[in-house]
Design a protein around this motif. Structure first.
Motif, mmCIF file in Angstrom:
data_model
loop_
_atom_site.group_PDB
_atom_site.id
_atom_site.type_symbol
_atom_site.label_atom_id
_atom_site.label_comp_id
_atom_site.label_asym_id
_atom_site.label_seq_id
_atom_site.Cartn_x
_atom_site.Cartn_y
_atom_site.Cartn_z
ATOM 1 N N ASP A 167 0.648 -1.324 0.443
ATOM 2 C CA ASP A 167 0.145 0.472 0.037
ATOM 3 C C ASP A 167 1.046 1.068 -0.587
ATOM 4 O O ASP A 167 2.154 1.665 0.403
ATOM 5 C CB ASP A 167 -1.194 0.222 1.202
ATOM 6 C CG ASP A 167 -1.678 1.354 1.331
ATOM 7 O OD1 ASP A 167 -1.113 2.583 0.594
ATOM 8 O OD2 ASP A 167 -2.993 1.428 2.609
ATOM 9 N N PRO A 168 0.738 2.003 -0.664
ATOM 10 C CA PRO A 168 1.486 3.552 -1.269
ATOM 11 C C PRO A 168 1.867 4.387 0.184
ATOM 12 O O PRO A 168 2.822 4.471 -0.077
ATOM 13 C CB PRO A 168 1.606 3.706 -2.545
ATOM 14 C CG PRO A 168 -0.178 3.292 -2.373
ATOM 15 C CD PRO A 168 -0.337 2.066 -1.817
ATOM 16 N N ASP A 169 0.699 4.656 0.337
ATOM 17 C CA ASP A 169 0.404 5.711 1.736
ATOM 18 C C ASP A 169 0.367 4.587 3.135
ATOM 19 O O ASP A 169 0.253 4.939 4.146
ATOM 20 C CB ASP A 169 -1.546 5.452 1.225
ATOM 21 C CG ASP A 169 -1.401 6.049 0.374
ATOM 22 O OD1 ASP A 169 -0.588 6.826 0.023
ATOM 23 O OD2 ASP A 169 -2.618 6.543 0.105
ATOM 24 N N ASN A 170 1.342 3.244 3.098
ATOM 25 C CA ASN A 170 1.369 2.748 4.408
ATOM 26 C C ASN A 170 2.631 1.777 3.827
ATOM 27 O O ASN A 170 2.609 0.282 3.881
ATOM 28 C CB ASN A 170 0.412 1.725 4.609
ATOM 29 C CG ASN A 170 -1.321 2.478 5.466
ATOM 30 O OD1 ASN A 170 -1.493 3.208 5.727
ATOM 31 N ND2 ASN A 170 -1.861 2.342 4.944
ATOM 32 N N VAL A 171 3.951 3.064 4.304
ATOM 33 C CA VAL A 171 5.052 1.945 3.828
ATOM 34 C C VAL A 171 5.740 2.831 5.579
ATOM 35 O O VAL A 171 5.832 3.932 5.580
ATOM 36 C CB VAL A 171 5.822 2.152 2.870
ATOM 37 C CG1 VAL A 171 7.046 1.431 2.810
ATOM 38 C CG2 VAL A 171 4.670 1.192 1.699
ATOM 39 N N GLY A 172 6.352 1.781 5.880
ATOM 40 C CA GLY A 172 7.492 2.084 6.816
ATOM 41 C C GLY A 172 8.622 1.906 6.817
ATOM 42 O O GLY A 172 8.989 0.701 5.720
ATOM 43 N N ILE A 173 10.187 1.715 7.845
ATOM 44 C CA ILE A 173 11.014 1.723 8.227
ATOM 45 C C ILE A 173 11.382 0.839 8.892
ATOM 46 O O ILE A 173 11.351 1.760 10.069
ATOM 47 C CB ILE A 173 11.973 1.938 6.909
ATOM 48 C CG1 ILE A 173 13.601 1.440 6.670
ATOM 49 C CG2 ILE A 173 12.453 3.890 7.559
ATOM 50 C CD1 ILE A 173 14.644 2.344 6.082
ATOM 51 N N TYR A 174 11.972 -0.299 9.019
ATOM 52 C CA TYR A 174 12.962 -0.818 10.405
ATOM 53 C C TYR A 174 13.628 -1.372 10.363
ATOM 54 O O TYR A 174 13.438 -2.809 9.446
ATOM 55 C CB TYR A 174 11.078 -1.691 10.797
ATOM 56 C CG TYR A 174 12.189 -2.306 12.289
ATOM 57 C CD1 TYR A 174 11.442 -1.738 13.949
ATOM 58 C CD2 TYR A 174 12.207 -3.770 11.935
ATOM 59 C CE1 TYR A 174 12.474 -2.929 14.076
ATOM 60 C CE2 TYR A 174 12.410 -4.211 13.007
ATOM 61 C CZ TYR A 174 12.901 -4.298 13.854
ATOM 62 O OH TYR A 174 13.126 -4.954 14.724
ATOM 63 N N GLY A 175 14.397 -1.542 11.386
ATOM 64 C CA GLY A 175 15.674 -2.192 11.649
ATOM 65 C C GLY A 175 16.736 -1.189 12.270
ATOM 66 O O GLY A 175 16.526 -1.070 13.630
ATOM 67 N N ALA A 176 17.743 -2.181 12.459
ATOM 68 C CA ALA A 176 19.235 -1.487 13.187
ATOM 69 C C ALA A 176 20.866 -1.736 13.180
ATOM 70 O O ALA A 176 20.565 -3.031 11.762
ATOM 71 C CB ALA A 176 19.092 -2.762 14.905
ATOM 72 N N SER A 177 21.540 -1.413 13.077
ATOM 73 C CA SER A 177 22.169 -0.964 12.799
ATOM 74 C C SER A 177 22.391 -0.251 11.837
ATOM 75 O O SER A 177 23.312 0.840 11.299
ATOM 76 C CB SER A 177 22.863 -2.217 12.839
ATOM 77 O OG SER A 177 23.788 -2.897 11.398
ATOM 78 N N TYR A 178 21.717 -0.655 10.483
ATOM 79 C CA TYR A 178 21.958 0.219 9.353
ATOM 80 C C TYR A 178 21.937 1.650 9.276
ATOM 81 O O TYR A 178 22.542 2.164 8.295
ATOM 82 C CB TYR A 178 21.466 -0.699 7.964
ATOM 83 C CG TYR A 178 21.215 0.473 7.533
ATOM 84 C CD1 TYR A 178 22.085 -0.006 6.145
ATOM 85 C CD2 TYR A 178 19.982 1.457 6.785
ATOM 86 C CE1 TYR A 178 21.771 0.246 5.221
ATOM 87 C CE2 TYR A 178 19.848 1.646 5.480
ATOM 88 C CZ TYR A 178 21.053 1.887 4.481
ATOM 89 O OH TYR A 178 21.107 1.920 2.831
#
Length: 178
Positions: A167-178
């Protein structure tokens, strides 16, 4: 052949290699342990990691491939939300750490399965600089952090939107270190 549809690794053995400790895992299985008797060919179940997880309530991890905007082939993994019906889903882009020499691999990842169980698609991409694709691919990321390396992550999201899985209106980013 005794453990189909799993990644199987010999993790220990006795002197003489008569008994092998085998760990079997998959994208929906964090791991189960078996003793394999080399003489008889018998396999005996020992125990499971996280036996409270119900495999049918977890989501499969699918390999993906696409080209970055400059034509570099990229590979990664897409995990749809549990019970996904095919419509564009809210998506989390989850870059691996490093950023150099590390990579995402097919298999069980508790963070991915947690997000998928909460209704999120998860996209993992082995952007330039990732390990496992040869020195040239890893070196292509050197001094490109925030530049082409970041473009690879953006291109992965655009690929998922074009495929109709995000869904182009519901994108997130999650992670560690990078």
């Amino acid at each position: 052949s005794l453990l189909p549809a799993t990644f199987n690794a010999i993790v220990d053995w006795d002197e003489g290699m008569r008994r092998l400790l085998v760990r079997a895992s998959s994208d929906r299985n964090p791991g189960a342990y078996y003793i394999f008797e080399t003489g008889s060919g018998q396999l005996r179940f020992i125990g499971a990691s996280a036996p409270w997880l119900h495999r049918q309530q977890l989501s499969g991890v699918e390999p993906i491939s696409f080209e970055a905007r400059d034509g570099l082939p990229l590979h990664g993994y897409y995990t749809p939300p549990v019970g996904h019906d095919g419509h564009p889903a809210p998506m989390i882009l989850m870059p691996h750490g490093g950023p150099f020499g590390v990579r995402d691999q097919w298999g069980f990842d508790p963070r991915v399965q947690f997000l998928a169980s909460r209704g999120y698609a998860v996209l993992q991409v082995n952007y330039r600089g990732s390990g496992g694709y040869g020195y040239g691919f890893e070196a292509a990321g050197y001094k490109r952090w925030g530049l082409e390396m970041q473009d690879d992550l953006t291109d992965a999201v655009e690929w998922a939107i074009e495929q109709g899985i995000a869904d182009p209106d519901n994108v997130g980013i999650y992670g560690a270190s990078y």
